[in-house]
Design a protein around this motif. Structure first.
Motif, mmCIF file in Angstrom:
data_model
loop_
_atom_site.group_PDB
_atom_site.id
_atom_site.type_symbol
_atom_site.label_atom_id
_atom_site.label_comp_id
_atom_site.label_asym_id
_atom_site.label_seq_id
_atom_site.Cartn_x
_atom_site.Cartn_y
_atom_site.Cartn_z
ATOM 1 N N LEU A 190 -21.069 53.651 19.750
ATOM 2 C CA LEU A 190 -21.030 53.775 21.213
ATOM 3 C C LEU A 190 -22.344 53.264 21.777
ATOM 4 N N VAL A 191 -22.238 52.408 22.773
ATOM 5 C CA VAL A 191 -23.415 51.874 23.468
ATOM 6 C C VAL A 191 -23.316 52.266 24.934
ATOM 7 N N ILE A 192 -24.400 52.860 25.449
ATOM 8 C CA ILE A 192 -24.428 53.308 26.848
ATOM 9 C C ILE A 192 -25.639 52.671 27.528
ATOM 10 N N PRO A 193 -25.427 51.597 28.290
ATOM 11 C CA PRO A 193 -26.559 50.943 28.979
ATOM 12 C C PRO A 193 -26.842 51.573 30.338
ATOM 13 N N PHE A 194 -28.125 51.655 30.673
ATOM 14 C CA PHE A 194 -28.563 52.127 31.985
ATOM 15 C C PHE A 194 -29.578 51.147 32.556
ATOM 16 N N SER A 195 -29.474 50.909 33.850
ATOM 17 C CA SER A 195 -30.472 50.118 34.559
ATOM 18 C C SER A 195 -31.501 51.073 35.150
ATOM 19 N N CYS A 196 -32.751 50.908 34.768
ATOM 20 C CA CYS A 196 -33.805 51.774 35.297
ATOM 21 C C CYS A 196 -34.016 51.548 36.791
ATOM 22 N N GLU A 197 -33.619 50.374 37.293
ATOM 23 C CA GLU A 197 -33.681 50.148 38.737
ATOM 24 C C GLU A 197 -32.724 51.091 39.455
ATOM 25 N N ASP A 198 -31.503 51.240 38.915
ATOM 26 C CA ASP A 198 -30.553 52.182 39.519
ATOM 27 C C ASP A 198 -31.075 53.606 39.443
ATOM 28 N N LEU A 199 -31.639 53.959 38.289
ATOM 29 C CA LEU A 199 -32.153 55.321 38.126
ATOM 30 C C LEU A 199 -33.305 55.590 39.077
ATOM 31 N N SER A 200 -34.119 54.589 39.369
ATOM 32 C CA SER A 200 -35.279 54.798 40.247
ATOM 33 C C SER A 200 -34.864 55.084 41.685
ATOM 34 N N HIS A 201 -33.660 54.653 42.064
ATOM 35 C CA HIS A 201 -33.193 54.889 43.440
ATOM 36 C C HIS A 201 -32.503 56.243 43.588
ATOM 37 N N SER A 202 -32.281 56.926 42.499
ATOM 38 C CA SER A 202 -31.616 58.228 42.553
ATOM 39 C C SER A 202 -32.664 59.333 42.489
ATOM 40 N N HIS A 203 -32.730 60.141 43.553
ATOM 41 C CA HIS A 203 -33.741 61.207 43.611
ATOM 42 C C HIS A 203 -33.119 62.595 43.413
#
Length: 929
Positions: free
Chosen positions: A150-163
């Protein structure tokens, strides 16, 4: 007691039927397998999707079709922390001693035999981090990465916009709904899971316990940054593998004890990888558009070969293509130059460079920990743009370390500014500046791609960064007074109603005047920008260079021929793209993209700049520009993308001379696009020796319809092109009155097409088919249809191997023609009998004059100088031996006619013409003509 209870529970559960337990396990594995397959399908569709730039500036290719893995080398925290070596071409070409590792082996055992769980993959801007991750995900989706289930990719740009606080379980299911049944048992299922965290520099991470609390529960809501920190700490899902991509400056934010392996993406440090990328990219079937397969394949192979030879010479392009991003830019530019058949508004060179920067920077801030949050592109425009602009103004492309230091460090005053400079040097510097490859200049820098210097210089000027100290202080003071005066004025107005302080409102109203006054003074900046653009566009010292599109082509593919000796003085640097990029940056589309990158150019500013430069540009463009400079002017209008401005500029051009400009499909499209902004008639269009073909004529068809005089000599136009010309002349809106097709291989079939055109055309008065390989059949075809024409006045069939029969047939038809009064038949195979028959023609009696020899009976022809001038102009393109024979016949005819007259004045005229012919023959013998 707990141990006993656990054992008891185990015994009770073990007493259950084993078949039931196996059945539940199989059902669960089937459900997991189905969910993961859906996840793979979804990821494959998403990560195989190419960005808009791929579809906009060329055919869209699958990632597998054109991907070349960059070189990845093992690294360490010490390597990241130590100062960078001198950026010279020797250091860049030298193979480091660090071990090369493939993407699929990043999680192998380390040197101590420990299993690697956390990998930090870092590289400077443009090395291909994001593309490499996309390829990794696609490989897993297609079963080429069996290490992970299983591979789960995340964009840190998306995470940075979520507070908001969120749990890991919710974070996964929110992004990947197919995994909602898998996530609840993720920790207990023993799945081999890989988390991908792309772009870690976007996040502010704090690994101190005081900054980020420990969390081992996937269901506990915490800030997204805390989830990332605890995953890397191995406190949350300790068995999961993690790969992090980041820039070098952010790689040190993760404590070394949490990293199992550091790996650096080194780009295409091997020129063989560069060649492989270009070969794969430029050899794709859809690359050349709708051209015939054989021709397009040959052109693609030729491009790849020329590019490979240029790379082997270790020219500057070799240093540039260490970065995969620049390989993309090279291929995209070549596609634009060679395979663009039409140019919609989105297809501009400035658009390619702006989109290229958006692909690599996409609005990123330079340092997420810095309070100013300045965008990377804005910082580049202020610093690298200044260096680029000063280089353009001083006409230099090589910069010393001192030049760089002055542009970057002269205004460094605070700790924050120095930190930003350090981040820029480690992450971005090599993207724009690379070591010079010229011998003796190894310790100087040049812009990675020459055109990038001109683009950044243009951006620096258009953004208004070119200001004096007084202008900068005035702007800051204006903004400060503007903000303060409004608030204070409100307070004072209230106080003045209670206290007799009548002078205070007056004082603060005076303060309000300053910002308004400064805004008017600031408007002069836009006049300066407009003046700079106009002056740079029409620099007389650049008038006779190649046009800018040919210059770009040479910078990529090199110049074929002997290499310059190191001691030979270099040519002056040319910066003709600079004003063109200034105009392109002001277009609405490019301003919208630059807005996303943090470089704002207001609509009002663009409007005022266009208004300020209109008069100057149109006035200078109306002057007689050399052909290459006129092509640059037309290309500027295309890049500017201002239809009203372009229409006014084009309306002032009554004659367009592009002779000897190699009119590629792109240039033809630019000419057609720019000329389509108006519908006025063009007095003259000169496309002599422009490498035109039938496709070029098709592209230019709407323009050719509006041209009165059309020069198409020396273009290798055959029968296919004549078919297009036939359609042009038969069009009801055609206004062509003079058509010159001299020195083209028209042939018999082409003559038939032109004859059909003559029969139905109503505008043509002059037609030149000089030296077009007609022969007797071609002349016969024209004679058959000539009677149906009612407007032709002059026909040139010289140097076409016509015999007496064909020549006399044409003249017989011409005698009955209402308007045709002149037929050129010189340099044909006409006998003495034919000459006497043609000499007997009289204008007053027969209504037509045939120009065959330099004599007219016992007198010199009125057109002798015209015939000799035609010969002299066309001699470089004619068979010299045949010309020598014809000149000898003309001389013989002159001497014979002179002997037959007793008039001394006529004898003198004969002698004068004979001396001119002898002089020409002498020069032919010496080879000086």
């Amino acid at each position: 007691r707990g141990c006993v209870r656990y054992q008891g529970d185990s015994q009770e559960s073990s007493a259950q039927p084993s078949s039931s337990r196996r059945g539940q396990s199989q059902l669960r594995s089937v459900a997991f397998s189905g969910a993961i397959k859906k996840h793979q399908k979804s990821l494959s569709a998403w990560f195989s999707h190419q960005p808009n730039e791929e579809r906009q500036f060329g055919p869209s290719f699958s990632l597998d079709a054109v991907h070349v893995d960059p070189v990845i080398r093992e690294s360490s925290l010490e390597e990241i922390l130590k100062p960078s070596p001198d950026l010279t071409i020797q250091n860049q070409l030298q193979q480091p001693s660090r071990k090369v590792i493939s993407l699929h082996n990043l999680f192998d055992m380390d040197a101590c035999g420990r299993q690697v769980k956390n990998v930090v993959l870092y590289g400077t801007v443009g090395t291909g981090k994001s593309t490499l991750i996309k390829k990794m995900v696609v490989d897993w989706c297609h079963g080429r990465l069996p290490r992970f289930e299983l591979v789960i990719p995340f964009s840190c740009e998306d995470l940075s916009h979520s507070h908001a606080h969120v749990s890991l379980r919710r974070l996964i299911t929110k992004k990947y709904q197919h995994l909602r049944d898998v996530v609840p048992v993720l920790e207990a299922s023993n799945l081999r899971v890989l988390f991908i965290l792309n772009g870690l520099e976007r996040l502010k991470l704090d690994f101190r316990l005081a900054g980020t609390e420990l969390c081992c529960d996937p269901n506990e809501p915490v800030p997204p940054s805390a989830i990332v920190v605890n995953l890397l700490r191995k406190y949350l899902l300790p068995e999961a593998s993690i790969i992090v991509t980041t820039r070098p400056s952010a790689a040190r934010r993760i404590p070394g004890k949490y990293v199992g392996r550091y790996a650096e993406i080194c780009g295409f440090s091997d020129t063989n990888l560069q060649k492989l990328y270009f070969q794969m990219r430029l050899s794709q079937p859809g690359c050349s558009g709708e051209e015939s397969q054989d021709r397009s394949s040959a052109e693609q192979e030729n491009l790849v070969e020329m590019l490979s030879r240029n790379l082997e010479r270790h020219n500057q392009i070799t240093a540039a293509c260490f970065l995969p991003s620049y390989c993309w830019l090279v291929c995209t530019t070549l596609h634009f130059l060679y395979f663009t058949r039409t140019v919609p508004p989105s297809q501009t060179l400035t658009g390619i460079y702006t989109s290229f920067l958006r692909l690599n920077f996409s609005g990123e801030v330079l340092d997420s920990t810095d309070p100013t949050q300045i965008s990377m592109m804005k910082y580049v425009a202020k610093t690298v743009g200044k260096l680029a602009y000063e280089g353009v103004m001083s006409r230099k492309t090589c910069f010393s370390e001192e030049d760089v230091r002055q542009c970057f460090e002269v205004e460094m005053k605070t700790e924050s500014e120095l930190n930003l400079l350090e981040v820029f040097r480690s992450d971005v510097f090599r993207f724009f500046l690379s070591p010079c490859v010229q011998p003796g200049k190894e310790h100087t820098f040049v812009f990675t791609i020459p055109a990038m210097q001109e683009y950044l210089a243009a951006l620096y000027v258009v953004l208004g960064e070119k200001k004096t100290l007084a202008q900068r202080v005035g702007k800051e003071l204006s903004e400060l007074i503007g903000k303060v005066s409004e608030d204070v004025a409100v307070v004072v107005n209230i106080i003045s109603k209670v206290l007799p302080l009548r002078f205070l409102p007056v004082l603060f109203n005076l303060l309000k005047i300053f910002p308004r006054y400064f805004s008017r003074v600031g408007g002069k900046d836009r006049d300066t920008i407009a003046h700079t653009m106009a002056e740079e566009l029409f620099k007389e010292e650049d008038y006779y260079n190649d046009d800018v599109l040919d210059q770009i082509n040479s910078s990529i593919l090199g110049v074929e021929g002997p290499m310059r000796h190191p001691d030979e003085a270099p040519d002056d640097e040319v910066f003709e793209l600079f004003p063109i990029f200034m105009g392109g940056i002001l277009s609405r589309r490019n301003r919208a993209i630059l807005e996303q990158l943090g470089c704002s150019i207001k609509n009002l500013a663009a409007f005022e700049i266009a208004k300020a430069m209109k008069k100057t540009v149109i006035r200078k463009g109306r002057r007689g520009l050399p052909p290459s400079e006129l092509m640059d002017y037309l290309f500027f209008l295309h890049e500017f993308q201002n239809e009203r401005f372009t229409a006014e500029a084009i309306r002032s051009l009554r004659a367009v001379n592009l002779s000897s400009v190699k009119m590629t499909p792109l240039k033809c499209s630019v000419l057609a696009s720019v000329m389509s902004t108006t519908c006025h008639e063009v007095e003259e269009l000169n496309l002599t020796s422009c490498n035109l073909d039938s496709g070029s004529l098709r592209t230019l068809f709407p323009v050719l319809l509006r041209c009165k005089a059309l020069h198409l000599q020396l273009n290798s136009l055959g029968s296919d092109a004549c078919k297009e010309i036939r359609d042009l002349l038969l069009h009801d809106k055609c206004v062509v009155s003079s058509l010159r097709l001299a020195n083209n291989p028209v042939g018999e079939q082409g003559a038939r097409y032109l004859a059909e055109a003559l029969a139905g055309n109503r505008s043509l008065a002059q037609l030149s088919l000089l030296h077009t390989e007609l022969g007797d059949p071609g002349a016969e075809a024209i004679a058959q249809h000539l009677a149906q024409n009612q407007h032709l006045q002059e026909l040139n069939l010289g140097y076409n191997s016509l015999t007496d029969t064909a020549a006399l047939r044409v003249v017989e038809v011409a005698k009955r023609h209402e308007t045709l009064d002149k037929v050129h038949l010189y340099f044909n195979d006409i006998s003495e009998d034919g000459k006497r028959a043609l000499d007997s023609l009289r204008m007053d009696r027969d209504g037509v004059r045939a120009l065959v020899f330099l004599t007219a009976g016992t007198d010199v022809s009125d057109y002798w100088s015209h015939i000799l001038n035609v010969v002299q102009r066309n001699l470089p393109f004619w068979d010299r031996d045949r010309v020598r024979q014809h000149l000898a016949l003309l001389l013989q005819d002159l001497e014979s006619s002179r002997s037959q007259t007793a008039n001394p004045w006529r004898k003198a005229k004969f002698l004068r013409v004979e001396s001119e012919v002898k002089k020409m023959l002498g020069k032919l013998q010496d080879g000086s003509l």
